[in-house]
Design a protein around this motif. Structure first.
Motif, PDB file in Angstrom:
ATOM      1  N   ARG A  19       8.225 -10.063   3.154  1.00  0.00           N
ATOM      2  CA  ARG A  19       8.495  -8.922   4.039  1.00  0.00           C
ATOM      3  C   ARG A  19       9.637  -9.242   4.991  1.00  0.00           C
ATOM      4  NH1 ARG A  19       7.164  -8.118   9.113  1.00  0.00           N
ATOM      5  NH2 ARG A  19       5.442  -9.615   9.166  1.00  0.00           N
ATOM      6  N   THR A  29       6.721  -1.489   6.257  1.00  0.00           N
ATOM      7  CA  THR A  29       6.122  -1.837   4.967  1.00  0.00           C
ATOM      8  C   THR A  29       4.950  -0.922   4.651  1.00  0.00           C
ATOM      9  OG1 THR A  29       6.806  -4.137   5.250  1.00  0.00           O
ATOM     10  CG2 THR A  29       5.080  -3.715   3.636  1.00  0.00           C
ATOM     11  N   LEU A  63       4.124  -3.689  -3.411  1.00  0.00           N
ATOM     12  CA  LEU A  63       4.891  -4.638  -2.599  1.00  0.00           C
ATOM     13  C   LEU A  63       5.970  -5.323  -3.425  1.00  0.00           C
ATOM     14  CD1 LEU A  63       2.105  -6.248  -0.393  1.00  0.00           C
ATOM     15  CD2 LEU A  63       3.921  -4.690   0.343  1.00  0.00           C
ATOM     16  N   PHE A  67       9.663  -5.135  -1.975  1.00  0.00           N
ATOM     17  CA  PHE A  67      10.365  -6.365  -1.612  1.00  0.00           C
ATOM     18  C   PHE A  67      11.405  -6.791  -2.647  1.00  0.00           C
ATOM     19  CE2 PHE A  67       6.165  -7.673   0.609  1.00  0.00           C
ATOM     20  CZ  PHE A  67       6.475  -6.905   1.721  1.00  0.00           C
TER      21      PHE A  67
END
Length: 84
Positions: A19, A29, A63, A67
């Motif tokens: 992150r 996020t 994620l 990312f």
């Protein structure tokens, strides 16, 4: 009696590192996760980063996209975990 699985790799540490590499705050996020239909709060996300909560597969898949990471990056042992 309830049993818990002991994590042998701290995934939350790696998620936090990814992150920060992406230049995102926890709030940013979580907002992106919610746009990808992951029902998660910032508090729940924070617990994942510190290892107090498990991550769902759908959250990890999201994620990975947010990312721009490979799955292997979620499972890198932290330095003091390499002593096996």
């Amino acid at each position: 009696m309830e049993q818990k699985i002991k994590q042998d790799i701290v995934i939350g540490y790696n998620i936090r590192k990814l992150r920060k590499r992406a230049g995102l705050t926890q709030e940013q996020t979580v907002a992106r996760l919610q746009l990808m239909e992951c029902n998660i709060t910032r508090g729940s996300y924070a617990k994942i980063e510190v290892g107090l909560a498990n991550i769902r597969a759908t959250e990890m898949m999201a994620l990975k996209r947010i990312f721009g990471a490979d799955y292997s990056e979620f499972f890198v042992p932290i330095p003091d975990q390499r002593k096996s």
